[in-house]
Design an enzyme around this catalytic site. Sequence first.
Site, PDB file in Angstrom:
ATOM      1  N   ASP A   7      26.065  20.997  11.473  1.00 38.06           N
ATOM      2  CA  ASP A   7      27.490  20.715  11.477  1.00 38.06           C
ATOM      3  C   ASP A   7      28.016  21.098  10.091  1.00 38.06           C
ATOM      4  O   ASP A   7      27.228  21.359   9.167  1.00 38.06           O
ATOM      5  CB  ASP A   7      27.710  19.231  11.771  1.00 38.06           C
ATOM      6  N   ASP A 167      26.644  14.298  10.943  1.00 37.58           N
ATOM      7  CA  ASP A 167      27.075  13.136  10.150  1.00 37.58           C
ATOM      8  C   ASP A 167      27.833  12.099  10.967  1.00 37.58           C
ATOM      9  O   ASP A 167      28.123  11.022  10.448  1.00 37.58           O
ATOM     10  CB  ASP A 167      27.960  13.587   8.983  1.00 37.58           C
TER      11      ASP A 167
END
Length: 222
Positions: A7, A167
């Site tokens: 990501d 995250d």
Amino acid sequence: MQAFLFDLNGTLIHDMEYHTRAWQHLLNNDLGGSFGWDEVKPQMYGKNQEVLVRLFGPDRFTPAEMDHWALQKEQRYQQEFRPHLALLPGLADFLEQAHQRGIPMAIGSAAIPFNIDFVLDNLHIRHYFQAIVSADDVTLSKPHPETFLRAAAQLGVAPADCLVFEDVPKGAEAARNAGMDAVVLLTTHEAAEFADLANVRHCAPDYTGAFFQDLLAAVPAP
């Protein structure tokens, strides 16, 4: 594991506070909302247009208006975050070592190319990634697995052989839905928020520590 999928926001860089701040300013100052920080923060996933729909409903904006406000938000975010733009601690060495070992790597992000380019080009790390999947490349956002499945396909690696770095819980959930394990960077969420996701192998504040060196050593040489 044979490939790493990353990501972007909150995973390569510690910037989610700036995204939330930019959204809150836009929502309240430009769009007439009255959203508190704790209302905005949980919405920080998916495409910008999806955030607007979640907060204002499906009928408030035309597609063109949503595209306009989505770009306005990103321009404000970049302006405020640019002086602080930096990789998470330990990540520069981790990427370089992975690159030297020939480990395929990709970006799988809900960010638009405008933001992905901002990070990769200003930090000079584009050469590490053989594939980039952005918000413009998918129909369904995380937690749907499309982002990570497309990244794996572009690398030519089976989903089960990919390790995702994320995250947020929705991102780790997307990895699970793709049949991939995940490593969580605790930049914006607590480890307890990932407790129900059995695919999460490790949680850490950054990329320092023995876990990441062991991870590199465990990847078979190409």
